[in-house]
Structures are given as structure tokens and as C-alpha cells.
Write an enzyme that holds these catalytic residues in place. Structure first.
Site, PDB file in Angstrom:
ATOM      1  N   PRO A  17      41.629 -59.846  78.930  1.00 36.32           N
ATOM      2  CA  PRO A  17      40.458 -58.952  78.874  1.00 36.32           C
ATOM      3  C   PRO A  17      40.936 -57.508  78.935  1.00 36.32           C
ATOM      4  O   PRO A  17      41.765 -57.161  79.782  1.00 36.32           O
ATOM      5  CB  PRO A  17      39.681 -59.313  80.153  1.00 36.32           C
ATOM      6  CG  PRO A  17      40.678 -59.949  81.072  1.00 36.32           C
ATOM      7  CD  PRO A  17      41.710 -60.582  80.189  1.00 36.32           C
ATOM      8  N   MET A  18      40.459 -56.691  78.009  1.00 38.11           N
ATOM      9  CA  MET A  18      40.871 -55.276  77.999  1.00 38.11           C
ATOM     10  C   MET A  18      39.721 -54.403  77.530  1.00 38.11           C
ATOM     11  O   MET A  18      39.271 -54.524  76.379  1.00 38.11           O
ATOM     12  CB  MET A  18      42.063 -55.073  77.065  1.00 38.11           C
ATOM     13  CG  MET A  18      43.385 -55.472  77.675  1.00 38.11           C
ATOM     14  SD  MET A  18      44.729 -55.163  76.527  1.00 38.11           S
ATOM     15  CE  MET A  18      44.542 -56.513  75.393  1.00 38.11           C
ATOM     16  N   CYS A 102      40.299 -54.951  88.414  1.00 34.98           N
ATOM     17  CA  CYS A 102      40.208 -53.612  87.832  1.00 34.98           C
ATOM     18  C   CYS A 102      40.500 -52.527  88.880  1.00 34.98           C
ATOM     19  O   CYS A 102      39.885 -52.504  89.944  1.00 34.98           O
ATOM     20  CB  CYS A 102      38.820 -53.381  87.231  1.00 34.98           C
ATOM     21  SG  CYS A 102      38.683 -51.717  86.568  1.00 34.98           S
ATOM     22  N   ASP A 204      53.410 -57.390  81.994  1.00 29.74           N
ATOM     23  CA  ASP A 204      54.663 -56.887  81.418  1.00 29.74           C
ATOM     24  C   ASP A 204      55.251 -57.786  80.331  1.00 29.74           C
ATOM     25  O   ASP A 204      56.458 -57.792  80.130  1.00 29.74           O
ATOM     26  CB  ASP A 204      55.717 -56.629  82.506  1.00 29.74           C
ATOM     27  CG  ASP A 204      55.310 -55.508  83.435  1.00 29.74           C
ATOM     28  OD1 ASP A 204      54.290 -54.843  83.160  1.00 29.74           O
ATOM     29  OD2 ASP A 204      56.003 -55.295  84.450  1.00 29.74           O
TER      30      ASP A 204
HETATM   31  C1  LIG Z   1      43.391 -50.657  78.030  1.00 28.98           C
HETATM   32  C2  LIG Z   1      43.330 -51.731  79.083  1.00 28.98           C
HETATM   33  C3  LIG Z   1      42.095 -52.201  79.487  1.00 28.98           C
HETATM   34  C4  LIG Z   1      42.015 -53.224  80.457  1.00 28.98           C
HETATM   35  N1  LIG Z   1      40.796 -53.730  80.782  1.00 28.98           N
HETATM   36  C5  LIG Z   1      40.720 -54.819  81.601  1.00 28.98           C
HETATM   37  C6  LIG Z   1      39.485 -55.505  81.808  1.00 28.98           C
HETATM   38  O1  LIG Z   1      38.437 -55.127  81.257  1.00 28.98           O
HETATM   39  N2  LIG Z   1      39.502 -56.584  82.637  1.00 28.98           N
HETATM   40  C7  LIG Z   1      40.643 -57.037  83.255  1.00 28.98           C
HETATM   41  O2  LIG Z   1      40.601 -58.030  83.979  1.00 28.98           O
HETATM   42  N3  LIG Z   1      41.816 -56.404  83.065  1.00 28.98           N
HETATM   43  C8  LIG Z   1      41.895 -55.344  82.241  1.00 28.98           C
HETATM   44  N4  LIG Z   1      43.108 -54.775  81.980  1.00 28.98           N
HETATM   45  C9  LIG Z   1      44.317 -55.353  82.584  1.00 28.98           C
HETATM   46  C10 LIG Z   1      44.977 -56.358  81.639  1.00 28.98           C
HETATM   47  O3  LIG Z   1      44.131 -57.461  81.388  1.00 28.98           O
HETATM   48  C11 LIG Z   1      46.315 -56.878  82.230  1.00 28.98           C
HETATM   49  O4  LIG Z   1      46.071 -57.536  83.447  1.00 28.98           O
HETATM   50  C12 LIG Z   1      47.337 -55.771  82.479  1.00 28.98           C
HETATM   51  O5  LIG Z   1      47.358 -54.838  81.415  1.00 28.98           O
HETATM   52  C13 LIG Z   1      48.740 -56.329  82.662  1.00 28.98           C
HETATM   53  O6  LIG Z   1      49.140 -57.064  81.529  1.00 28.98           O
HETATM   54  P1  LIG Z   1      50.158 -56.461  80.400  1.00 28.98           P
HETATM   55  O7  LIG Z   1      51.380 -56.010  81.129  1.00 28.98           O
HETATM   56  O8  LIG Z   1      50.375 -57.615  79.457  1.00 28.98           O
HETATM   57  O9  LIG Z   1      49.479 -55.281  79.776  1.00 28.98           O
HETATM   58  C14 LIG Z   1      43.200 -53.730  81.051  1.00 28.98           C
HETATM   59  C15 LIG Z   1      44.429 -53.227  80.649  1.00 28.98           C
HETATM   60  C16 LIG Z   1      44.514 -52.241  79.678  1.00 28.98           C
HETATM   61  C17 LIG Z   1      45.862 -51.740  79.261  1.00 28.98           C
END
Ligand SMILES: Cc1cc2nc3c(=O)[nH]c(=O)nc-3n(C[C@H](O)[C@H](O)[C@H](O)COP(=O)(O)O)c2cc1C
Length: 332
Positions: A17-18, A102, A204
Site C-alpha cells: 500500500p502506498m 503510517c 528495503d
Molecule cells: C510514497 C509512499 C507511500 C506510502 N503509503 C503507505 C500507505 O498508504 N500505507 C502503508 O501501510 N504504508 C505506506 N507506505 C509504506 C510502504 O508500504 C512500505 O512499508 C515502506 O515503504 C517500506 O518498504 P520499501 O522499502 O519496499 O519501500 C508508503 C511508502 C511510500 C514510499
């Protein structure tokens, strides 16, 4: 490990989720490139309950996105329950996911997102309330704790499981860390050992090799990719190949990358009601698609100025024509 909803893969790959990124067009694209499960960006339970138009618009999804989870956040158990009931009745996703991760100030100030992690009784009350308002499985996404002093992912995860969470995703950083430092994958392994429900490892993963290392090193039931999917949705197919012991398919050549970006742009254009706003919002994706290309700084500058989707194909076309006629000069 059995997931609480049907998935076509033994070891599912999740698109995380992002906010502002895991929207319907990108979710569809990632499903096509091998993501097995997608999750909406986090949506305010309060806004859903009030039937806020903009929030309800973000709940729309297409059949080819399934299985999909809708992620909600909020610290009011009754409001979270009402939101879950509405989402279940109107949108019928495969699962409801609760955001306990979050770190954003606006959200944690009212104890939403990772703010809940300061009070594990509240975490459990929220999960129970949501679960009692839906027949769908309820899953959670957590961080390792609020702060370094309160860092205790295993206890948090066990409390979530006890309250009825059917799967749990862990991003092993604390709220205080935001995105600094490294994700502590060993905490994912500890939570996998402690829980009976599927644990989804996150944090990561920048390449398909990282995804495989995370899975093999922790034994997690699924991996979740967030930033590693930016501008490279094929990371899911690459990860799948490596997990199956096959060679990693190379990233597509530049023409194909542009074609994917244009396909993504066209889906966004169809999905969003305001074409100019949508094109401006889309600029970030364009920047990610061209990252690392020769002459990308100049190309990015042009793409960051687009105000309509029609401009994108022209800019890509000119770049490719320039690259073909002056291969040596590009990037100098
Ligand atoms: C632009 C952005 C928006 C995000 N929005 C959410 C969100 O709406 N809900 C959530 O649970 N995590 C959110 N995250 C966190 C990501 O889901 C994830 O847990 C975090 O980026 C670590 O994973 P990664 O290293 O693969 O980026 C967001 C991260 C980014 C970068």
C-alpha cells in the site's frame, strides 16, 4: 502457509500500500507484471464513514486487480468498524487491511497509523471492532514499534494475532525512524517464528535479488515490495523467476520501458476524472521510469513539465529519435 483468501501462488508477491502510488492504474500494471496481491493506499476510516467523495473515488478498482485489500486507518474503533462495513458491502475486496504503520504527523497526531502502536490495547480493540463488522478477513500492517524504547515487533504482532488478524505485514522500522537506517529483517524472522498466521516481509527490497534474500533469510510467507516497484513493475516477474530457480529476465530495453510508461499513463488518464491534474500527478512515475537512462536529467526536466498525457508520447519519441541519430552525444 495458508492465506485467508485465495491466491494463485505458493509464495505471494505483494504490491505494498502506498499513498499516491498504489492507485488503481499502477495496481493493474503490477498485477500484469506478476504481483499476486495488491493493496490500496491507506484511506481514512472517518472519511469513508462520512462518504467523502474523493475518498470513495479512491476505493474504485477493476476486476483484474483482484485479489485486492482495502487499507483503512483510524484510532476510533467504532469508526473503523463502520468503514469496514461500508467497504465490505459496497466494494467487496478480498480483505480489509488495517494500517498501524503510517508515520506521517497528520495521521499519528490523532493516534492513527503507527500512532496506535503506543497503545496495544487500542490496537486490539480496533482489530476486534473491524473484524466484527465484516465477513472478510482482516489483516494488519505494522512497524516494529513507536520508538526505539518501545521497539517490540514480536509482542505487537502476537497481540494483533490474538485480536483476530489473519495475516500480518511487518515493515521493521520504528515510527521514529521514519525511513532512516536499514529495515531489520531479523525482526521479520522473529515474528515469523512467533506467529501462526502468514507473515509478509517488507522493507528495503530494491531488486529481485533482495526479495529472494529477504524471503530465504526470514522464512516469511510472502514478500511485499513498495519503493522497489517505482518505474520497474517488472520486479515482480523477475522475483518470481528467481524464486523458481530460473534466470532473472533482464529489465526491458528503453523502447519497451517507454511503452509500459505510456500504457500506465493511458490507464491513469482513463481512471482519473481530471485529466490535467492526473497528468501532473503522473509526473513522478515518469521520473521513475527514466531513472538511469543516458541524458535522463534533461529528459526528466521535460517530463516534469507535462500538463497533458498527450505530451508524454511526443517527448519519448523525440528522445528515442535523438538517441538513434546521436548515440554518442546523448548523456554527455
Ligand atoms: C510514497 C509512499 C507511500 C506510502 N503509503 C503507505 C500507505 O498508504 N500505507 C502503508 O501501510 N504504508 C505506506 N507506505 C509504506 C510502504 O508500504 C512500505 O512499508 C515502506 O515503504 C517500506 O518498504 P520499501 O522499502 O519496499 O519501500 C508508503 C511508502 C511510500 C514510499
Amino acid at each position: 502457509m495458508r492465506f485467508p483468501f485465495p491466491i494463485d501462488a505458493e509464495l505471494p508477491l505483494y504490491l505494498a500500500p502506498m499513498a499516491g502510488v498504489s492507485e488503481s492504474p499502477f495496481r493493474r500494471l503490477c498485477r500484469r507484471f506478476g504481483a499476486d496481491v495488491v493493496v490500496t493506499e491507506f484511506l481514512s476510516a472517518e472519511a469513508i464513514r462520512r462518504e467523502n467523495k474523493a475518498t470513495l473515488a479512491k476505493l474504485r478498482f477493476a476486476a483484474d486487480e483482484r485479489p485486492i485489500g482495502v487499507q483503512i486507518f483510524g484510532a476510533d474503533p467504532a469508526g473503523m468498524g463502520d468503514a469496514a462495513a461500508l467497504v465490505t458491502e459496497v466494494f467487496e475486496p478480498e480483505f480489509i487491511d488495517i494500517n498501524f504503520g503510517c508515520p506521517v504527523k497528520k495521521v499519528v497526531r490523532r493516534n492513527g497509523g503507527s500512532g496506535c502502536l503506543k497503545d496495544l490495547d487500542l490496537v486490539q480493540t480496533v482489530i476486534r471492532s473491524v473484524a466484527s463488522h465484516t465477513h472478510l478477513p482482516v489483516t494488519v500492517k505494522i512497524r516494529s514499534g513507536w520508538s526505539e524504547e518501545m521497539r517490540d515487533p514480536v509482542t505487537i504482532a502476537l497481540r494483533c494475532q490474538d485480536a483476530g488478524a489473519r495475516a500480518l505485514a511487518l515493515h521493521p522500522r520504528t515510527r521514529t525512524q521514519m525511513y532512516s537506517g536499514a529495515a531489520r529483517w531479523e525482526e521479520i524472522a522473529a515474528v515469523v517464528d512467533a506467529l501462526d498466521i502468514p507473515v509478509i516481509g517488507n522493507g528495503d527490497i530494491k531488486t529481485a535479488e533482495d526479495a529472494v534474500r529477504l524471503q530465504r533469510g526470514t522464512g516469511c510467507a510472502a514478500v511485499m515490495i513498495a519503493r522497489g516497484s517505482f518505474g520497474q513493475p517488472w520486479i515482480f516477474d523477475q522475483t518470481r523467476a528467481l524464486l523458481e530457480g530460473k534466470p532473472k529476465p533482464p529489465a526491458p530495453p528503453v523502447e519497451e520501458k517507454f511503452a509500459v510508461a505510456v500504457e500506465h499513463a493511458k490507464m491513469a488518464e482513463q481512471y482519473e476524472p481530471d485529466p490535467r491534474g492526473a497528468a501532473i500527478e503522473f509526473r513522478k512515475h515518469l521520473g521513475w521510469y527514466v531513472k538511469g537512462l543516458p541524458g535522463s536529467a534533461e529528459l526528466r526536466k521535460r517530463l516534469y513539465a507535462v500538463e497533458s498525457f498527450a505530451e508524454i508520447e511526443d517527448i519519448f519519441g523525440e528522445y528515442l529519435a535523438g538517441e538513434r541519430s546521436e548515440p554518442v552525444a546523448v548523456g554527455v
